[in-house]
Scaffold this motif. Structure first.
Motif, PDB file in Angstrom:
ATOM      1  N   GLY A  89       0.811  -1.222   0.000  1.00  0.00           N
ATOM      2  CA  GLY A  89       0.000   0.000   0.000  1.00  0.00           C
ATOM      3  C   GLY A  89       0.838   1.263   0.000  1.00  0.00           C
ATOM      4  O   GLY A  89       0.432   2.291   0.578  1.00  0.00           O
ATOM      5  N   LEU A  90       1.986   1.215  -0.671  1.00  0.00           N
ATOM      6  CA  LEU A  90       2.871   2.380  -0.704  1.00  0.00           C
ATOM      7  C   LEU A  90       2.413   3.386  -1.746  1.00  0.00           C
ATOM      8  O   LEU A  90       1.844   3.022  -2.777  1.00  0.00           O
ATOM      9  CB  LEU A  90       4.310   1.936  -1.019  1.00  0.00           C
ATOM     10  N   ARG A  91       2.683   4.641  -1.482  1.00  0.00           N
ATOM     11  CA  ARG A  91       2.432   5.709  -2.458  1.00  0.00           C
ATOM     12  C   ARG A  91       3.757   6.352  -2.835  1.00  0.00           C
ATOM     13  O   ARG A  91       4.689   6.387  -2.028  1.00  0.00           O
ATOM     14  CB  ARG A  91       1.495   6.764  -1.863  1.00  0.00           C
ATOM     15  N   MET A  92       3.832   6.854  -4.066  1.00  0.00           N
ATOM     16  CA  MET A  92       5.092   7.397  -4.548  1.00  0.00           C
ATOM     17  C   MET A  92       4.856   8.679  -5.338  1.00  0.00           C
ATOM     18  O   MET A  92       3.953   8.747  -6.171  1.00  0.00           O
ATOM     19  CB  MET A  92       5.803   6.375  -5.441  1.00  0.00           C
ATOM     20  N   GLY A  93       5.677   9.698  -5.056  1.00  0.00           N
ATOM     21  CA  GLY A  93       5.664  10.934  -5.830  1.00  0.00           C
ATOM     22  C   GLY A  93       6.990  11.073  -6.560  1.00  0.00           C
ATOM     23  O   GLY A  93       8.045  10.739  -6.015  1.00  0.00           O
ATOM     24  N   THR A  94       6.945  11.545  -7.791  1.00  0.00           N
ATOM     25  CA  THR A  94       8.158  11.633  -8.597  1.00  0.00           C
ATOM     26  C   THR A  94       8.244  12.985  -9.294  1.00  0.00           C
ATOM     27  O   THR A  94       7.294  13.772  -9.296  1.00  0.00           O
ATOM     28  CB  THR A  94       8.186  10.544  -9.688  1.00  0.00           C
ATOM     29  N   GLY A  95       9.376  13.216  -9.924  1.00  0.00           N
ATOM     30  CA  GLY A  95       9.521  14.365 -10.816  1.00  0.00           C
ATOM     31  C   GLY A  95      10.520  15.386 -10.325  1.00  0.00           C
ATOM     32  O   GLY A  95      10.843  15.469  -9.129  1.00  0.00           O
ATOM     33  N   GLN A  96      11.015  16.169 -11.284  1.00  0.00           N
ATOM     34  CA  GLN A  96      11.981  17.194 -10.926  1.00  0.00           C
ATOM     35  C   GLN A  96      11.324  18.277 -10.074  1.00  0.00           C
ATOM     36  O   GLN A  96      10.106  18.444 -10.076  1.00  0.00           O
ATOM     37  CB  GLN A  96      12.620  17.797 -12.180  1.00  0.00           C
ATOM     38  N   CYS A  97      12.163  18.988  -9.351  1.00  0.00           N
ATOM     39  CA  CYS A  97      11.682  19.958  -8.373  1.00  0.00           C
ATOM     40  C   CYS A  97      11.106  21.205  -9.023  1.00  0.00           C
ATOM     41  O   CYS A  97      11.677  21.745  -9.975  1.00  0.00           O
ATOM     42  CB  CYS A  97      12.854  20.346  -7.467  1.00  0.00           C
ATOM     43  N   ASP A  98       9.996  21.675  -8.494  1.00  0.00           N
ATOM     44  CA  ASP A  98       9.458  22.999  -8.835  1.00  0.00           C
ATOM     45  C   ASP A  98      10.107  24.002  -7.882  1.00  0.00           C
ATOM     46  O   ASP A  98       9.570  24.316  -6.817  1.00  0.00           O
ATOM     47  CB  ASP A  98       7.936  23.018  -8.654  1.00  0.00           C
ATOM     48  N   VAL A  99      11.267  24.499  -8.267  1.00  0.00           N
ATOM     49  CA  VAL A  99      12.091  25.279  -7.340  1.00  0.00           C
ATOM     50  C   VAL A  99      11.353  26.499  -6.800  1.00  0.00           C
ATOM     51  O   VAL A  99      11.465  26.845  -5.623  1.00  0.00           O
ATOM     52  CB  VAL A  99      13.422  25.686  -8.013  1.00  0.00           C
TER      53      VAL A  99
END
Length: 378
Positions: free
Chosen positions: A316-326
């Motif tokens: 039941g893990l959740r994951m967020g990805t992607g380059q930073c919105d500085v």
């Protein structure tokens, strides 16, 4: 002007290139005083991207405004500024929603732009004496005049916000345990950010002794994966909950096996899936690419990795990805620095003149002589 120019894999040179010019009323020209070498630059340096010879590197840039276009209203010549590595317009649907790393205007056909990086638009890098900044009112963050906090402020361009972004993606909060994989500059910033956000215990996984010592100095628990499976080491210390509350991947697609002998692009993701407790969250600011010319197998060369999605679903893990919105973070992080609450420059190992960039790239890439984070001063 002088600039760091990519020649071929494992070779950059400091060469004379044309000075940048104002191309739009919203542009400014910044005289660069500090510019950092990023681990992401090494992907291009090693030939692990589609970067062509001639690109000027550098997306972590700070300096003083030298010229301003007629349409620029909030900054003026003489102002000290730092620029997010993201080039963004400020008005497209993604920018308005705060997703400035995925601007739809600055790089047509692609969500996102950056200075001096392959596939990220026509924007020259700032490992140079000067830099053109488009949409300058939006992209320049004003700093106090002078030279105070120079090494702290230059890290606002990328690695401090990116480390913080990893914690944001994982929703790290008070009293939690956090497993950070990678003790390079972004990993150390993720660990530091987790502590700033009130984490009770932060594990930092790496195999480079200097990096692990840095992690320990800021209050994290170093985990040397060359001494045994990292997930197992973390689970032994989080037995009650069945793992850490949250995890951050600050390594990306050039991850190595436990022995360090070969690349295993999915090993960090799979290790985090094991190290984080059921219903926990993963933040992945580490870089993954849709194509890797140097990948260890045909699947990874096409950006397809063998990730334990069944195990992730089971837990039941959740994951967020992607380059930073500085832009989402840099003003608040700047103010923490000014207030004396944050000093991210602890990661900086070397300050060098621009002319020494080729040597710095070589040593940083080989992880030798303590080269962990290099700031160049044109």
């Amino acid at each position: 002007m002088k600039a760091v120019v990519y020649k071929k894999p494992y070779e950059v040179a400091v060469e004379e290139v044309p000075d940048p010019e104002l191309q739009h009323p919203n542009d400014v020209i910044v005289r660069i005083t500090s510019t950092a070498i990023c681990g992401s630059d090494l992907h291009m340096y090693e030939g692990r991207t589609a970067a062509e010879p001639g690109i000027v590197f550098g997306h972590e840039n700070l300096g003083v405004v030298e010229q301003a276009g007629d349409g620029v209203t909030s900054i003026k010549p003489g102002d000290r500024v730092v620029m997010p590595f993201n080039v963004a317009c400020g008005f497209c649907v993604n920018c308005v929603r705060g997703h400035t790393g995925f601007c739809l205007t600055v790089n047509p056909g692609f969500a996102g732009g950056a200075y001096g990086y392959v596939s990220m638009g026509p924007y020259s890098g700032g490992q140079a004496e000067k830099l053109r900044v488009p949409y300058a009112d939006f992209n320049c963050l004003a700093l106090p005049p002078g030279t105070d906090h120079e090494l702290d402020f230059v890290l606002l361009a990328d690695i401090f916000p990116t480390g913080y972004h990893g914690c944001e993606l994982a929703e790290v909060t008070l009293g939690e345990s956090v497993a950070v994989f990678g003790a390079g500059p972004v990993g150390l910033m993720a660990a530091y950010s987790a502590l700033l956000r009130g984490a009770a215990k932060v594990f930092v996984v790496d195999r480079v002794p200097e990096r692990l010592r840095k992690a320990e100095e800021i209050g994290a628990v170093p985990i040397d994966f060359s001494e045994g499976n990292a997930a197992r080491q973390i689970l032994e210390q989080c037995a009650e909950l069945g793992g850490a509350d949250k995890g951050v991947d600050a390594v990306g697609y050039q991850a190595h096996s436990d022995s360090g002998a070969k690349e295993e692009p999915a090993v960090v993701l799979n290790s985090l899936i094991e190290a984080v407790r059921a219903t926990g969250m993963l933040g992945v600011p580490g870089l993954y690419v849709p194509a890797d010319p140097g990948g260890p197998d045909e699947q990874s060369r096409q950006g397809m990795l063998l990730v334990a999605i069944g195990r992730m679903f089971e837990k039941g893990l959740r994951m967020g990805t992607g380059q930073c919105d500085v832009k989402r973070y840099n003003t608040r992080l700047r103010d923490l620095i000014i207030a004396g609450r944050a000093k991210p420059s602890f990661v900086v190992s070397h300050e060098l003149p621009l002319d020494e960039a080729p040597m710095a790239y070589e040593k940083f890439d080989k992880r030798v002589d303590g080269f962990t984070k290099v700031v160049l001063h044109p």
